[in-house]
Design a protein around this motif. Structure first.
Motif: not given
Length: 246
Positions: A104-121, A150-155
């Motif tokens: 099966f294919e493996i993708g990345n789901h991040g480390n801490l389960h927090k919304d990326f849009s709330n944090y800097p690059d 959480n499927g969270d992102f912005n541009p």
């Protein structure tokens, strides 16, 4: 001039000025054109072929992943994509290796389960780097696909992830299995919403207690509709082929 006439004159002047202003207003100020260069996430692929990608997010537990894998094996589903979090991969390396060994294919789901849009690059790069390293150490897979927590992102988030070499994968059909609404509700939701080129969101975390019962119905139902299962990368390749042909 009487007060009533002054009021009428003022009102007439205001309406004329407003009308003239609308005529002179730039067209692009009324309806801005979408920016074709704006970074985007992938929800589905435009294809006429009856192909769908079954995707599973895992970030917690070891009770649900193994039954899900057994069902895929028993149903002879050899193509699916799993998005693994870094901490889960470290805690359950044998299951992560099993996913890899089953092809099966493996993708990345991040480390801490927090919304990326709330944090800097810088934070995003650190978190993705940590999960990427954990997955690589356990499975020897260098991930290039990511589904954000959480499927969270912005541009801005997508642009940051693209600069790291990642393609951001969302979904077009959400099973809502994590809500545990009932086995039939999960299966029917997928079977009534799936379309060619679809990316279907499911979970193999312990929070999705009903997915082991719903998954066989989903697989059988999609096959009965003529669908074949592919990985997300194979689905994306179909879009590339179509673009090249055109």
């Amino acid at each position: 001039m009487p007060m009533r006439n002054r009021s009428r004159l003022f009102l007439l002047t205001f309406v004329v000025a407003l009308f003239m202003g609308m005529l002179c207003w730039p067209a692009n100020a009324v309806q801005a054109k979408p920016n074709a260069d704006e970074p985007k996430a992938i929800y589905k692929v435009d294809t006429d072929k009856k192909l769908v990608a079954l995707t599973f997010d895992i970030s917690w537990g070891n009770k649900i992943p193994e039954p899900v894998l057994k069902i895929l094996k028993d149903k002879q589903v050899t193509k699916a994509t799993f998005f693994l979090s870094g901490p889960w991969t470290v805690r359950h390396p044998e299951i992560a290796k099993q996913i890899k060994n089953m092809g099966f294919e493996i993708g990345n789901h991040g480390n801490l389960h927090k919304d990326f849009s709330n944090y800097p690059d810088a934070w995003i790069r650190q978190q993705v780097g940590l999960s990427e390293k954990a997955i690589k150490q356990v499975t020897n897979v260098k991930t290039t696909l990511i589904r954000t927590p959480n499927g969270d992102f912005n541009p801005r988030v997508i642009k940051c992830l693209n600069s790291m070499g990642y393609t951001v994968i969302q979904w077009n059909t959400d099973s809502l299995d994590w809500k545990n609404p009932g086995v039939s509700a999960i299966a029917n939701r997928v079977l009534t919403r799936a379309v060619p080129g679809d990316i279907i969101l499911m979970h193999a975390s312990d929070s999705s207690k009903q997915i082991p019962q719903a998954l066989p119905q989903i697989i059988d139902g999609l096959r009965a509709k003529g669908y074949q299962f592919v990985t997300v990368s194979e689905l994306l390749a179909q879009a590339k082929v179509k673009t090249e042909v055109q």
